[in-house]
Design a protein around this motif. Structure first.
Motif, short mmCIF file in Angstrom:
data_model
loop_
_atom_site.label_atom_id
_atom_site.label_comp_id
_atom_site.label_asym_id
_atom_site.label_seq_id
_atom_site.Cartn_x
_atom_site.Cartn_y
_atom_site.Cartn_z
N UNK A 156 0.85 -1.18 0.00
CA UNK A 156 0.00 0.00 0.00
C UNK A 156 0.89 1.24 0.00
N UNK A 157 0.63 2.16 -0.91
CA UNK A 157 1.38 3.41 -0.98
C UNK A 157 0.40 4.57 -0.87
N UNK A 158 0.54 5.35 0.18
CA UNK A 158 -0.37 6.47 0.41
C UNK A 158 0.32 7.75 -0.05
N UNK A 159 -0.24 8.37 -1.07
CA UNK A 159 0.32 9.61 -1.61
C UNK A 159 -0.78 10.59 -1.93
N UNK A 160 -1.73 10.75 -1.00
CA UNK A 160 -2.91 11.59 -1.25
C UNK A 160 -2.74 13.02 -0.77
N UNK A 161 -1.56 13.37 -0.26
CA UNK A 161 -1.31 14.74 0.16
C UNK A 161 -1.75 15.02 1.59
N UNK A 162 -1.42 16.23 2.04
CA UNK A 162 -1.76 16.64 3.40
C UNK A 162 -3.16 17.25 3.43
N UNK A 163 -3.71 17.36 4.65
CA UNK A 163 -5.02 17.96 4.84
C UNK A 163 -4.90 19.47 4.90
N UNK A 164 -5.87 20.17 4.30
CA UNK A 164 -5.88 21.63 4.32
C UNK A 164 -5.99 22.15 5.75
N UNK A 165 -5.27 23.23 6.05
CA UNK A 165 -5.31 23.84 7.38
C UNK A 165 -6.32 24.98 7.40
#
Length: 432
Positions: A156-165
């Protein structure tokens, strides 16, 4: 409900996982045949919310998905230009920096050009569950999608980016009156045009400045005001010496550094990526303020060294409480719309934190080759892309290291499949 199994599942079809897909096709074609990338949107768009007409990338076109690893690759940005019949024109442009929209076109072209790795759109991941064998080791991951389908995978490779602040002070405001930079292009057309709005732009770096300029273009007659905690706007720190710290080869040096040295490096490099503006943006913005003052329009505002300590509504108005950091004096600012250039949260994304909770991890630890340290050896492994700045350096979320990182992850997976030691050092800890 539908269920299937793949060897490798990558979540998110952004630059990180597209670079990995290219590396799989070039370095591990057999694995590429068993790999799937799922993307929640219906297409590939880079920086979707800020895909503004004239916005430029801040990174050389040579730092594409593959060139720094394989300059002969058919997936390079130059190959894309050649395929589109624009190579001569781009060379004649005399710039190392493409338009942001051009990078976005390139990423979609790469996704469309993959021959072995599949990309599926409109697939939103809702949960990831580790599946343990009889010996307690992780045998696989079960990923559930919004439509109820489940996919089992070994890697599994998670590359969905960070959450908006979105700062907590704005949480009680009507959602339709607050637009984060990640949603600007999708939502700005929905702003009522019945009167020129008073717009508050929060932030003091590149995204806030771009939002300010976009509001002037997209909301005719608006009266925008920038609000920032800093003393004013500054250009990026972009000396050639500083830029050497964005080399992929610098990741080893950063990873091996003592924690205090890492903190110093990140603090001193903040203005090279987060705390500044591109020279052209800075100059253009200052000229707009100069013209506004020269003509006496008094349309543009900038408030520095100020915290927003309260936010509420009063009828149709958003009322912000502003606290001066120099004097502690407070005042109110009324506006119709908030544009947030406030970046991303620094902690791990919700998906990663949820997975860490399912694994019983107190902290998220990654190896040098980006493998999540689960505390157990097993048949399955998980990799994190673009969220390891604390352990791998400030370039981790940028295009600069994608080509090299994709090869490192591919090689680590191949070693893991073959039962060989991956050559990693002790895992480094990041904030969970």
């Amino acid at each position: 409900m539908a269920h299937r199994t793949v060897e490798l599942l990558a979540v998110g079809a952004g630059p990180a996982n597209l670079a990995l897909a290219v590396a799989l096709e070039e370095l591990a074609p057999d694995l590429a045949d068993q790999a799937l990338v799922v993307e929640r949107e219906e297409n590939v768009v880079w920086q979707r919310g800020m895909l503004l007409p004239d916005a430029l990338s801040q990174v050389s076109f040579l730092k594409d998905l593959v060139t720094m690893r394989n300059p002969r690759s058919e997936f390079s940005f130059l190959s894309f230009l050649h395929a589109r019949g624009r190579l001569d024109a781009f060379v004649n442009l005399g710039s190392f920096v493409p338009y942001r929209s051009e990078i976005s076109e390139y990423l979609q072209w790469v996704a469309d050009s993959l021959e072995r790795t599949r990309v599926e759109y409109g697939r939103t991941v809702t949960s990831v569950t580790p599946v343990h064998g009889a010996d307690g080791e992780i045998d696989r991951w079960t990923v559930e999608l919004a439509d109820g389908e489940t996919i089992d995978c070994r890697y599994l490779v998670i590359g969905a980016g960070r959450d908006a602040h979105v700062p907590a002070v704005f949480e009680g405001l009507p959602a339709e009156r607050v637009i984060h930079s990640t949603e600007y292009t999708q939502r700005i057309a929905g702003v009522p045009a019945d009167r020129p709005p008073r717009v508050a732009v929060v932030g003091g770096a590149q995204s806030a400045a771009e939002l300010f300029g976009a509001a002037l273009r997209d909301l005719p007659g608006c009266r925008p005001t920038m609000i920032m905690r800093s003393i004013g706007l500054n250009g990026y720190e972009s000396s050639k010496f500083t830029n050497e710290l964005f080399y992929s080869s610098f990741v080893d040096e950063f990873y091996d550094a003592e924690p205090e040295a890492r903190r110093q490096l990140l603090a001193e490099m903040h203005r090279s990526n987060y705390g500044g503006l591109a020279p052209a943006t800075l100059d253009s913005l200052y000229r707009q303020f100069y013209q506004d003052r020269r003509t006496g329009s008094d349309r543009l505002g900038m408030i520095t060294m100020t915290d927003i300590t309260g936010a509420t509504t009063d009828g149709d108005d958003i009322v912000l409480t502003l606290t001066d950091r120099r004097t502690s004096a407070t005042r109110e600012l009324r506006c119709d719309l908030l544009l947030l250039g406030t970046g991303f949260v620094r902690e791990m994304p919700r998906m990663v934190r949820a997975l860490g909770g399912a694994l019983g991890l107190d902290q998220i630890a990654v190896t040098r080759n980006y493998r999540l340290e689960t505390g157990r050896q097993g048949a399955a492994a998980c990799y994190l892309q673009g969220v390891n700045e604390a352990t791998h350096g400030i370039a981790d979320s940028l295009l600069s290291v994608l080509a090299a990182r994709s090869a490192e992850i591919t090689e680590d997976i191949l070693a893991h499949r073959a039962g060989r030691p991956a050559g990693d050092r002790e895992p480094a800890l990041a904030a969970a």
